[in-house]
Design a protein around this motif. Structure first.
Motif, PDB file in Angstrom:
ATOM      1  N   HIS A  35      34.710  46.415  57.668  1.00  2.33           N
ATOM      2  CA  HIS A  35      33.418  46.978  58.031  1.00  2.33           C
ATOM      3  C   HIS A  35      32.299  45.968  57.813  1.00  2.33           C
ATOM      4  CE1 HIS A  35      35.727  50.730  57.740  1.00  2.33           C
ATOM      5  NE2 HIS A  35      34.758  51.293  58.444  1.00  2.33           N
ATOM      6  N   GLU A  36      31.453  45.827  58.815  1.00  4.09           N
ATOM      7  CA  GLU A  36      30.297  44.943  58.689  1.00  4.09           C
ATOM      8  C   GLU A  36      29.302  45.458  57.646  1.00  4.09           C
ATOM      9  OE1 GLU A  36      28.583  44.416  62.526  1.00  4.09           O
ATOM     10  OE2 GLU A  36      30.309  43.314  63.330  1.00  4.09           O
ATOM     11  N   SER A  37      29.392  46.730  57.312  1.00  6.37           N
ATOM     12  CA  SER A  37      28.447  47.338  56.362  1.00  6.37           C
ATOM     13  C   SER A  37      28.782  47.042  54.912  1.00  6.37           C
ATOM     14  CB  SER A  37      28.411  48.858  56.565  1.00  6.37           C
ATOM     15  OG  SER A  37      29.691  49.428  56.298  1.00  6.37           O
ATOM     16  N   HIS A 108      34.163  55.972  52.374  1.00  8.08           N
ATOM     17  CA  HIS A 108      34.594  55.900  53.765  1.00  8.08           C
ATOM     18  C   HIS A 108      36.049  55.437  53.895  1.00  8.08           C
ATOM     19  CE1 HIS A 108      33.950  55.976  58.034  1.00  8.08           C
ATOM     20  NE2 HIS A 108      34.166  54.669  58.179  1.00  8.08           N
ATOM     21  N   LEU A 135      29.274  56.083  66.851  1.00 10.43           N
ATOM     22  CA  LEU A 135      28.528  56.847  65.861  1.00 10.43           C
ATOM     23  C   LEU A 135      28.075  58.160  66.480  1.00 10.43           C
ATOM     24  CD1 LEU A 135      26.231  54.007  64.447  1.00 10.43           C
ATOM     25  CD2 LEU A 135      28.472  54.756  63.597  1.00 10.43           C
ATOM     26  N   THR A 158      23.902  60.404  60.788  1.00 15.23           N
ATOM     27  CA  THR A 158      24.511  59.651  61.881  1.00 15.23           C
ATOM     28  C   THR A 158      25.459  58.616  61.292  1.00 15.23           C
ATOM     29  OG1 THR A 158      22.558  59.946  63.286  1.00 15.23           O
ATOM     30  CG2 THR A 158      24.103  58.182  63.881  1.00 15.23           C
ATOM     31  N   ASP A 159      26.743  58.758  61.598  1.00 15.14           N
ATOM     32  CA  ASP A 159      27.753  57.864  61.049  1.00 15.14           C
ATOM     33  C   ASP A 159      29.042  58.065  61.843  1.00 15.14           C
ATOM     34  OD1 ASP A 159      28.639  55.860  59.359  1.00 15.14           O
ATOM     35  OD2 ASP A 159      28.937  57.147  57.620  1.00 15.14           O
ATOM     36  N   GLU A 160      30.065  57.313  61.503  1.00 10.34           N
ATOM     37  CA  GLU A 160      31.405  57.547  62.035  1.00 10.34           C
ATOM     38  C   GLU A 160      32.049  58.633  61.182  1.00 10.34           C
ATOM     39  OE1 GLU A 160      34.380  54.247  63.305  1.00 10.34           O
ATOM     40  OE2 GLU A 160      34.822  54.743  61.211  1.00 10.34           O
ATOM     41  N   HIS A 212      30.343  54.184  56.981  1.00  9.32           N
ATOM     42  CA  HIS A 212      30.760  53.234  58.009  1.00  9.32           C
ATOM     43  C   HIS A 212      29.596  52.354  58.453  1.00  9.32           C
ATOM     44  CE1 HIS A 212      32.671  51.731  61.729  1.00  9.32           C
ATOM     45  NE2 HIS A 212      31.480  51.950  62.285  1.00  9.32           N
ATOM     46  N   ASP A 213      28.493  52.977  58.794  1.00  4.18           N
ATOM     47  CA  ASP A 213      27.364  52.278  59.385  1.00  4.18           C
ATOM     48  C   ASP A 213      26.405  51.793  58.304  1.00  4.18           C
ATOM     49  OD1 ASP A 213      25.800  51.409  61.629  1.00  4.18           O
ATOM     50  OD2 ASP A 213      24.447  53.092  61.261  1.00  4.18           O
TER      51      ASP A 213
END
Length: 240
Positions: A35-37, A108, A135, A158-160, A212-213
């Motif tokens: 994950h980039e987050s 997550h 998302l 708002t997320d996966e 995720h985000d």
């Protein structure tokens, strides 16, 4: 010098960790999707921990999972780990740490980790199954559990949104669910847990599917949920 028998017994009976620094271990090793987050998650955990008088050590090295090293920490966080990240000896060290009184917090894709280790499946509560593409904004419903006056509160995020291989409710205390009618791609039906906790031996486990985000780590409701999780995982509060 030989210790008196009484002292020896005290050392044996003390819960794990017998001595812990004011610190938590944040582990972000990935063997599958990354994950980039993750950097944002680590920075957020550092800030939240500082608010509870704690510091964090961040590692991606499974060698951190030894009995002696884990005894330094009040909790271990798996922040968006994926795949097989610990070997057999490291798994045994984590299991002994948690069952002996240590805390675990999963973010997550901690649920997308260690599929071949049954004990870990119980620790995290439910493994990841699949998720809708992209998302989505979903309605979150907070459980009626008498915590912080948030009973029955609803908010959007708002997320996966993960679907899980099982509904963890029979095995955990569910803290929040998502309303599948508010987004597309949910497969768990009317009861879709997204945050939960459970005792594990003398220790504690807390998990949320959010994370995720990168932007979700600025969501005030998610931050409040994570503060709650840290307090429970570290043993600062008895109720999760």
């Amino acid at each position: 010098m030989r210790l008196p028998l009484l002292c020896c017994l005290c050392l044996v009976l003390l819960p794990w960790p017998a001595v812990a620094d004011d610190a938590i271990l944040v582990f972000t090793r990935t063997a599958r999707f990354r994950h980039e987050s993750i950097p944002v998650a680590v920075d957020t955990l550092r800030t939240l921990a500082a608010g509870q008088g704690l510091r964090i050590d961040h590692s991606e090295d499974g060698a951190a999972f030894t009995p002696a090293n884990l005894a330094r920490y009040q909790a271990v966080v798996f922040a968006n780990t994926t795949g097989d990240v610990l070997d057999g000896a490291q798994q045994a060290a984590l299991q002994a740490y948690v069952e002996g009184g240590g805390g675990f917090l999963g973010l997550h894709s901690a649920a997308d980790t260690e599929y071949d280790w049954p004990w870990y499946g119980e620790l995290v509560g439910a493994w990841f199954h699949k998720h809708p593409p992209g998302l989505q904004t979903a309605q979150v419903m907070v459980a009626n559990d008498g915590h912080d006056g948030h009973d029955g509160q609803r908010w959007s995020v708002t997320d996966e949104i993960y679907n899980y291989r099982r509904n963890p409710r029979p095995f955990v205390q569910v803290l929040a669910t998502v309303d599948e009618s508010s987004y597309e791609g949910g497969t768990m039906g009317a009861d879709h847990p997204i945050a939960w906790c459970r005792p594990m031996g003398r220790g504690r486990s807390w998990y949320t599917g959010f994370g995720h985000d990168a932007a979700v780590y600025a969501d005030a409701n998610v931050l409040a949920l994570l503060r709650r999780g840290l307090a429970y995982a570290t043993g600062a509060t008895a109720a999760c």
